[in-house]
Design a protein around this motif. Structure first.
Motif, PDB file in Angstrom:
ATOM      1  N   ALA A  49       1.089  -1.103  -0.252  1.00  0.00           N
ATOM      2  CA  ALA A  49       0.071  -0.049  -0.095  1.00  0.00           C
ATOM      3  C   ALA A  49       0.726   1.138   0.086  1.00  0.00           C
ATOM      4  N   ALA A  50       2.265   1.500  -0.456  1.00  0.00           N
ATOM      5  CA  ALA A  50       2.560   1.969  -0.915  1.00  0.00           C
ATOM      6  C   ALA A  50       2.231   3.612  -1.686  1.00  0.00           C
ATOM      7  N   PRO A  51       2.742   4.883  -1.759  1.00  0.00           N
ATOM      8  CA  PRO A  51       1.610   5.375  -2.595  1.00  0.00           C
ATOM      9  C   PRO A  51       2.012   5.223  -3.799  1.00  0.00           C
ATOM     10  N   GLY A  52       2.623   5.102  -4.461  1.00  0.00           N
ATOM     11  CA  GLY A  52       2.761   4.355  -5.741  1.00  0.00           C
ATOM     12  C   GLY A  52       2.280   3.016  -6.364  1.00  0.00           C
ATOM     13  N   GLN A  53       1.913   2.624  -5.523  1.00  0.00           N
ATOM     14  CA  GLN A  53       0.701   1.510  -5.330  1.00  0.00           C
ATOM     15  C   GLN A  53      -0.493   1.531  -5.562  1.00  0.00           C
ATOM     16  N   LEU A  54      -0.612   2.014  -4.857  1.00  0.00           N
ATOM     17  CA  LEU A  54      -2.082   2.234  -4.358  1.00  0.00           C
ATOM     18  C   LEU A  54      -2.428   3.876  -5.982  1.00  0.00           C
TER      19      LEU A  54
END
Length: 385
Positions: free
Chosen positions: A114-119
């Protein structure tokens, strides 16, 4: 998607989520496996794990073959009445084609934190296609099938789009599953309870989300060596009697079992069975589906083939083939003509579905659909880092 000489130019919506990256997977369910890159020179600063984006042909091959089976099985639905053999093949394929997709999806979701880039990737490659195609399919149903009352609801996935909603939920819950000591046991208990709970309803296809969740969790628990194990020669040989036995059982079940059990979208009570049958069928189908998934994967080629590159476009094949099949149904192709329900007609329908979904996985279609399946949408997100 821009093509490099080998057919891949940049990480696509199908690529694996690697440590330190922000890419994500889509309902085409993943395509890459980590390929170790060369170690950095001694003394260099280890910024981030060195991982090659070279695609693993095995998973691209598995995805393509699985999406062909999905399309073929959907094409059999309107022509299998009156043919026990066709229904048996339908039951056999339905027992493992979506479980195989979901297992591979879970395998490539292991790095999701759930890292920002993954989100961001989760929103652009799953949520956006879900919204677009849920509306598109609803409008198609409304006008092509002359069903003006068919609702357009983002909370009630129709036809193929349930998988997008399910993958979104599974991916978001990945960190939770990975914190549990026995995630598969928990997922199976949840699935069993869902199978005897008719009050869950149809919002976001939650019955399917919960009942198919164990397969996603299995994928989360797998490691590369497990896929190497299933591809051994002795496993391939064992897969033959397994598939033959499953085909024989499916032939018997064709006249004794409701196909709706394989859809995992209803409780036992909704299928006119006592509540206790739900958990029994949940565990029985889980074991059967995993066994057939392993048998299927054991025969997937590990080398590059003529269809390997098509594995990167299975998101397009998945989302678009429904228009072809439903369009044929709405046009009365199967009602107004008798030939599709003849033995030769069923063969023609099978081949046509396989050819159609193959064409929908090609690079030109992927490029055309890219604004929907992998939009960048930089305007929608804050800059990070």
């Amino acid at each position: 998607m821009p093509q490099a000489p080998n057919g891949y130019a940049r990480p696509s919506v199908d690529q694996v989520e690697e440590p330190g990256t922000t890419t994500g997977t889509t309902p085409s369910t993943v395509a890459d496996t980590p390929v170790p890159a060369r170690r950095p020179p001694a003394g260099s600063a280890p910024d981030r794990p060195a991982v090659s984006t070279r695609r693993d042909a095995f998973f691209d091959n598995a995805k393509f073959l699985a999406i062909v089976l999905v399309a073929v099985a959907h094409a059999w639905e309107p022509v299998m009445a009156g043919s026990r053999a066709t229904k048996a093949l339908y039951l056999l394929v339905y027992a493992f084609h979506m479980p195989a997709f979901i297992v591979i999806s879970g395998y490539f979701s292991r790095r999701f934190t759930a890292a920002p880039g993954q989100l961001r990737r989760l929103l652009t490659t799953i949520v956006v296609p879900y919204v677009v195609f849920e509306v598109a399919y609803s409008l198609f149903k409304r006008y092509a099938d002359d069903s003006p009352g068919h609702p357009i609801s983002l909370l009630d996935p129709w036809y193929l789009t349930w998988f997008l909603a399910a993958l979104f939920i599974w991916r978001l819950t990945t960190p939770l599953w990975l914190t549990l000591r026995h995630p598969l046991a928990v997922a199976l208990v949840v699935a069993a309870l869902a199978s005897l709970t008719p009050s869950i309803g149809e919002d976001l296809g939650l019955q399917r989300v919960l009942q198919f969740a164990p397969y996603f969790v299995v994928g989360l628990c797998l490691r590369p060596e497990h896929f190497q194990l299933v591809r051994r020669r002795e496993v391939r040989l064992l897969a033959l009697p397994v598939l033959a036995g499953a085909a024989a059982f499916a032939y018997w079940a064709a006249t004794h079992m409701r196909t709706a059990w394989l859809y995992h979208d209803n409780s036992a009570q909704e299928l006119d069975s006592p509540g206790w049958v739900g958990p029994v069928m949940t565990f029985a189908l889980f074991g059967c589906s995993l066994l057939l998934t392993a048998a299927f994967l054991s025969w997937v080629p590990g080398r590059r083939t003529w269809f390997t590159a098509l594995g990167a476009g299975t998101i397009c094949g998945y989302l678009l083939h429904g228009f072809v099949i439903k369009g044929a149904v709405y046009a009365g192709l199967f009602d107004d003509h008798a030939w599709p329900t003849t033995p030769l007609g069923r063969v023609v329908v099978t081949v046509a579905a396989a050819v159609a979904v193959t064409a929908l996985c090609t690079a030109p279609v992927r490029r055309l659909l890219r604004p929907v399946t992998e939009p960048e949408m930089k305007w929608a997100f804050r800059r990070t880092g």
